[in-house]
Design an enzyme around this catalytic site. Structure first.
Site, PDB file in Angstrom:
ATOM      1  N   GLU A 217       0.563  -0.941  -0.341  1.00  7.70           N
ATOM      2  CA  GLU A 217      -0.441   0.103  -0.023  1.00  7.70           C
ATOM      3  C   GLU A 217       0.731   1.317  -0.289  1.00  7.70           C
ATOM      4  O   GLU A 217       1.769   2.078   0.487  1.00  7.70           O
ATOM      5  CB  GLU A 217      -1.130  -0.072   1.500  1.00  7.70           C
ATOM      6  CG  GLU A 217      -1.206   1.413   1.339  1.00  7.70           C
ATOM      7  CD  GLU A 217      -2.404   1.231   3.020  1.00  7.70           C
ATOM      8  OE1 GLU A 217      -2.961   2.771   2.575  1.00  7.70           O
ATOM      9  OE2 GLU A 217      -1.779   1.004   3.610  1.00  7.70           O
ATOM     10  N   GLY A 233       9.481  12.150 -11.597  1.00  6.44           N
ATOM     11  CA  GLY A 233       7.853  11.068 -10.869  1.00  6.44           C
ATOM     12  C   GLY A 233       8.199   9.711 -11.437  1.00  6.44           C
ATOM     13  O   GLY A 233       7.470   8.636 -10.963  1.00  6.44           O
ATOM     14  N   ASN A 260      -6.870  15.417  -7.193  1.00  4.55           N
ATOM     15  CA  ASN A 260      -5.610  16.147  -7.891  1.00  4.55           C
ATOM     16  C   ASN A 260      -4.299  15.191  -8.030  1.00  4.55           C
ATOM     17  O   ASN A 260      -3.858  15.455  -8.311  1.00  4.55           O
ATOM     18  CB  ASN A 260      -5.283  16.753  -6.921  1.00  4.55           C
ATOM     19  CG  ASN A 260      -4.848  16.332  -5.417  1.00  4.55           C
ATOM     20  OD1 ASN A 260      -4.942  15.508  -4.821  1.00  4.55           O
ATOM     21  ND2 ASN A 260      -4.408  17.243  -4.765  1.00  4.55           N
TER      22      ASN A 260
END
Length: 496
Positions: A217, A233, A260
């Site tokens: 997770e 990223g 978002n």
């Protein structure tokens, strides 16, 4: 937790009484390599010239733009030339350039423009490949690193987890700091960090692996904006995927994402449809209000850490094989000698058979006429067919412009009233009425239909869904589709 941090500071204070920030960076040098702490000077000892040099090198991978003939051309900073003290730029038209720092700062592409180009699939493939190469070079040279750390009782690791916690607090201001501290320093959680020059944490992911259930997770994910725009990223997530799969036996990644950041996770291969069996994750993770549960199934053999480079090589290999297997010559025919009038309409009619290379000897005229949407009967009586098509299109336009939602489309878009319209819309629609009245531009209904669809699509691309322009485009397009299909049946036109 606090006792551990306080003890570390006390030890370091007794050794050198350095500032906290310097002490943190110094400790990290020990974590990365045993000799890094001895050979790398502290930031206070680095000269001004060296700092400027590092800043210049870190500009590699940023997007820039220039205006040429009224068009915006995107480029990528590929490095810094120490001899000329200028930045090396490669533009999408394959031209190279050297510019100084002052010009570079003025021409840096804003993140909104870069995001829009990627989302609309308009970012040139050349620049995407070059950006990945820049990141590859930075990793090989040690200017960019990805390090996995957990709270295992080592003081140096604790220091870096604190820096990661501080990054999350800055980048995720809506998340309570106490909650961030508990998750980052929790013994069951692990973290991967993006490190610049073995000194600064510029991004990271904190996650918890559930080894018995075969999934992990993701609790937090944040990357500084100037690094995110350079592709860090995506590379960060790819390193996590490969490490979790190969080192921990994880087959799925799950996260509860805020609205978002849903787009970011979608780009990383996550979906809202969870393929992992529900009984394997239910009760292990918490889905909070406002969050969207997303998951990603990890491929057992895909090399995530260099996926972009691998696909680039595969694409080049396929292109070379196609060239080898192709028996046809790459013939470039001369263009058509004619002048365009208003709205791109030729000044005089052009026959299909007069277009160089369109009707090839081996294909025959009937096949190529079919490509244009015309049949053999159409070509035998072109003038009569054109009159019928023009009359039909004129009738459609009259009904369209009489519709109450047609007012935004009756005049060309004024850039003064719509700032940046022609920067966002690269293929603006001219007045369709002028093209119809010429009786020369639309030789098939498909061309007319394509222009109408583009007009509605442009309105939705530039305007937000809640605006009146967006809603007018939807209602008017629905009305147009109805009368178009009805007109085809009444006039018995051939339409593909």
């Amino acid at each position: 937790m606090n006792a551990g941090v306080g003890e570390t500071k006390k030890q370091k204070k007794g050794k050198g009484r350095q500032k906290a920030s310097n002490r943190t960076r110094s400790i990290y040098s020990c974590v990365v390599s045993s000799s890094a702490h001895e050979s790398s000077p502290s930031p206070d000892e680095v000269s001004i010239v060296e700092k400027v040099k590092r800043e210049n090198e870190d500009m590699a991978g940023r997007y820039v733009f220039k205006m040429f003939c009224g068009e915006r051309i995107i480029g990528l900073v590929t490095g810094y030339d120490n001899e000329t003290s200028k930045f090396k730029i490669v533009y999408e038209d394959h031209n190279n350039d050297l510019i100084d720092k002052e010009i570079l700062i003025r021409t840096l592409a804003p993140p909104t423009l870069v995001d829009w180009m990627f989302d609309s699939h308009r970012m040139p493939r050349l620049l995407c490949i070059l950006q990945q190469k820049v990141l590859d070079d930075e990793e090989q040279e040690g200017r960019l690193g990805f390090v996995f750390i957990e709270n295992d009782g080592v003081d140096e690791h604790m220091i870096w987890l604190i820096e990661l916690k501080n990054l999350f607090s800055r980048q995720l201001p809506h998340v309570p700091k106490e909650y961030i501290v508990r998750r980052v320093l929790d013994l069951n959680h692990k973290s991967i960090m993006v490190i610049r020059r073995n000194q600064d944490v510029v991004g990271g992911i904190t996650y918890r692996p559930f080894l018995s259930q075969g999934f992990a997770e993701i609790a937090f994910c944040a990357v500084m904006a100037n690094e995110l725009i350079k592709g860090c990223g995506t590379r960060l997530m790819n390193h996590l995927k490969e490490h979790a799969r190969d080192m921990e036996g994880v087959t799925h990644l799950l996260t509860c994402a805020d609205s978002n950041v849903v787009d970011y996770f979608l780009k990383q291969g996550f979906t809202k449809e969870i393929t992992l069996e529900k009984d394997r994750w239910q009760g292990y993770i918490k889905v909070y209000d406002g969050g969207i549960l997303m998951g990603c199934e990890l491929h057992p053999k895909l090399p995530y850490s260099y996926t972009t480079t691998m696909t680039s090589h595969q694409r080049q290999a396929i292109i070379e094989r196609i060239r080898e297997a192709s028996n046809s010559e790459n013939i470039v025919y001369p263009g058509i000698d004619f002048q365009k009038g208003e709205a791109g309409i030729p000044s005089w009619p052009i026959k299909v058979e007069d277009i160089p290379g369109l009707i090839r000897r081996q294909a025959g005229p009937l096949i190529n006429m079919a490509i244009l949407g015309l049949t053999a009967n159409d070509s035998a009586d072109t003038a009569s067919n054109q009159e019928s098509i023009t009359a039909f299109m004129s009738s459609l336009l009259k009904q369209i412009y009489d519709h109450p939602d047609a007012w935004p489309f009756k005049e060309p878009v004024d850039s003064d009233n719509a700032p940046g319209y022609y920067d966002v819309i690269k293929d603006p629609m001219v007045m369709i009425t002028t093209r119809v009245e010429s009786e020369q531009y639309y030789i098939t209904l498909e061309m007319f239909l394509a222009d109408m669809k583009r007009m509605f699509a442009n309105a939705r691309t530039y305007n937000l869904p809640h605006t009146v322009y967006y809603k007018c485009a939807n209602r008017l397009e629905s009305f147009f589709s109805g009368i178009f299909q009805s007109g085809l049946q009444d006039n018995k036109f051939q339409h593909n």
